[in-house]
Scaffold this active site. Structure first.
Site, PDB file in Angstrom:
ATOM      1  N   ARG A  30      -2.809  -2.669   3.959  1.00  0.00           N
ATOM      2  CA  ARG A  30      -4.181  -3.108   3.703  1.00  0.00           C
ATOM      3  C   ARG A  30      -5.077  -3.002   4.940  1.00  0.00           C
ATOM      4  NH1 ARG A  30      -4.719  -6.285  -1.142  1.00  0.00           N
ATOM      5  NH2 ARG A  30      -2.700  -6.735  -2.053  1.00  0.00           N
ATOM      6  N   HIS A  37       7.100   0.341   7.927  1.00  0.00           N
ATOM      7  CA  HIS A  37       8.036   0.997   7.001  1.00  0.00           C
ATOM      8  C   HIS A  37       9.030   1.872   7.776  1.00  0.00           C
ATOM      9  CE1 HIS A  37       4.446   0.358   4.300  1.00  0.00           C
ATOM     10  NE2 HIS A  37       5.400  -0.187   3.575  1.00  0.00           N
ATOM     11  N   LEU A  91       2.317   4.295   3.945  1.00  0.00           N
ATOM     12  CA  LEU A  91       3.352   3.913   4.900  1.00  0.00           C
ATOM     13  C   LEU A  91       2.799   3.828   6.325  1.00  0.00           C
ATOM     14  CD1 LEU A  91       6.100   6.237   3.423  1.00  0.00           C
ATOM     15  CD2 LEU A  91       5.727   3.809   2.927  1.00  0.00           C
ATOM     16  N   LYS A 133       7.259  -9.666   7.077  1.00  0.00           N
ATOM     17  CA  LYS A 133       5.840 -10.027   7.026  1.00  0.00           C
ATOM     18  C   LYS A 133       5.514 -10.741   5.717  1.00  0.00           C
ATOM     19  CE  LYS A 133       2.293  -7.336   6.267  1.00  0.00           C
ATOM     20  NZ  LYS A 133       1.481  -8.121   5.296  1.00  0.00           N
ATOM     21  N   ASP A 134       6.134 -10.281   4.633  1.00  0.00           N
ATOM     22  CA  ASP A 134       5.933 -10.948   3.343  1.00  0.00           C
ATOM     23  C   ASP A 134       7.002 -12.031   3.221  1.00  0.00           C
ATOM     24  OD1 ASP A 134       3.757  -9.276   2.204  1.00  0.00           O
ATOM     25  OD2 ASP A 134       5.233  -7.722   2.582  1.00  0.00           O
ATOM     26  N   GLY A 139      10.632  -6.357   4.448  1.00  0.00           N
ATOM     27  CA  GLY A 139      10.009  -6.771   5.716  1.00  0.00           C
ATOM     28  C   GLY A 139       9.770  -8.276   5.741  1.00  0.00           C
TER      29      GLY A 139
HETATM   30  O1  PAF Z   1       6.433  -5.575  -0.339  1.00  0.00           O
HETATM   31  C1  PAF Z   1       6.091  -4.672  -1.135  1.00  0.00           C
HETATM   32  O2  PAF Z   1       5.653  -3.584  -0.754  1.00  0.00           O
HETATM   33  C2  PAF Z   1       6.212  -4.931  -2.630  1.00  0.00           C
HETATM   34  O3  PAF Z   1       5.926  -6.254  -2.930  1.00  0.00           O
HETATM   35  C3  PAF Z   1       7.564  -4.511  -3.207  1.00  0.00           C
HETATM   36  C4  PAF Z   1       8.705  -5.322  -2.623  1.00  0.00           C
HETATM   37  C5  PAF Z   1       7.795  -3.030  -2.941  1.00  0.00           C
HETATM   38  C6  PAF Z   1       7.576  -4.722  -4.715  1.00  0.00           C
HETATM   39  O4  PAF Z   1       6.573  -4.000  -5.350  1.00  0.00           O
END
Ligand code: PAF
Length: 273
Positions: A179, A29, A25, A141-142, A139
């Protein structure tokens, strides 16, 4: 904070706000947790590194994990439940309910990581079944993940309100990501090039309205041998497809490698016609 491995019937009687994560985290987060605190709901944070969303087993092995640090962070954040299910509890023995992410799920990030978004939708759907939340947050970001989850929830009329968490950046503009911990100091500097690509492309596109020319310009201007760009696209944010005359919201998405670590980022903006 209660640490649980399985959802109890008691929990299902409560109104839950769900924050699914893969752990390690960071402040991104924490901002999702802050968002959740606006509501009178019990907050459940899950940590589950979902094997189904890794097309590369090495990437799965290398994915950063630090449950003790995460535990301390969450304890201090005063959430209600930390949910760390085992793979057996999530998927059971004869798990078959694979969710397909469709044509958009095979593009951009999905093209470079085949099956990734099927894995994401499959685990999100399964976690939703287990937790049965009123609200959940993801989020920005993704961005492609968020687009596909919203599409899935909408198409299937799931009774869960989705919220979106802003991208949190460090002082150099680098989007926070679990990451990033895998990068050296030099790698962290190279990774700031992702955001520079996004900003250059946005500025150039708004001036020229020429997609290909603007992409080439952004790539040329920000060349760095320590950052290998995988893709750089400017898309309609509402369809995650090419810009059209009707586009009002655009999104620029980028993925690249620094020191062998895959990183993604995006910015979105209004397009004045
Ligand atoms: O964004 C993430 O951390 C992951 O893709 C998620 C949504 C927890 C699913 O594993």
């Amino acid at each position: 904070m209660k640490h649980i491995k399985q959802i109890t019937n008691e929990m299902l009687q409560e109104k839950l706000f769900f924050i699914p994560t893969m752990g390690s985290l960071h402040r991104g987060h924490l901002s999702l947790i802050e968002n959740a605190k606006q509501f009178e709901l019990k907050i459940v944070v899950s940590i589950f590194v979902n094997p189904k969303q890794f097309n590369d087993s090495n990437d799965f092995k290398k994915y950063p994990r630090d449950i003790e640090k995460d535990f301390d962070i969450l304890n201090n954040s005063k959430i209600d439940y930390l949910f760390t299910p085992d793979k057996e509890y999530v998927y059971g023995q004869n798990f078959k309910n694979i969710i397909h992410s469709g044509s958009i799920g095979k593009k951009y990030e999905g093209k470079s990581r085949p099956g990734h978004f099927d894995g994401v939708l499959t685990v999100v759907n399964r976690l939703f079944e287990l937790v049965q939340p009123r609200k959940a947050i993801f989020g920005k970001k993704d961005a492609q993940q968020l687009f596909l989850i919203k599409q899935y929830v909408g198409k299937n009329n799931l009774d869960i309100e989705l919220l979106e968490g802003d991208i949190i950046r460090d002082s150099n503009g680098l989007a926070l990501s679990s990451r990033n911990q895998l990068l050296s100091d030099q790698g962290l500097v190279a990774a700031t090039g992702l955001k520079r690509h996004l900003d250059t492309l946005k500025e150039e596109y708004l001036q020229t309205r020429d997609v290909n020319q603007s992409i080439n310009y952004a790539l040329e201007q920000n060349k760095d041998r320590n950052l290998t760009v995988d893709y750089l696209h400017i898309l309609d944010k509402n369809t995650f497809s090419k810009l059209t005359e009707e586009t009002t919201n655009a999104i620029i998405i980028i993925a690249g490698y620094v020191e062998g670590i895959r990183l993604i980022d995006n910015i979105d903006f209004r397009v004045e016609i």
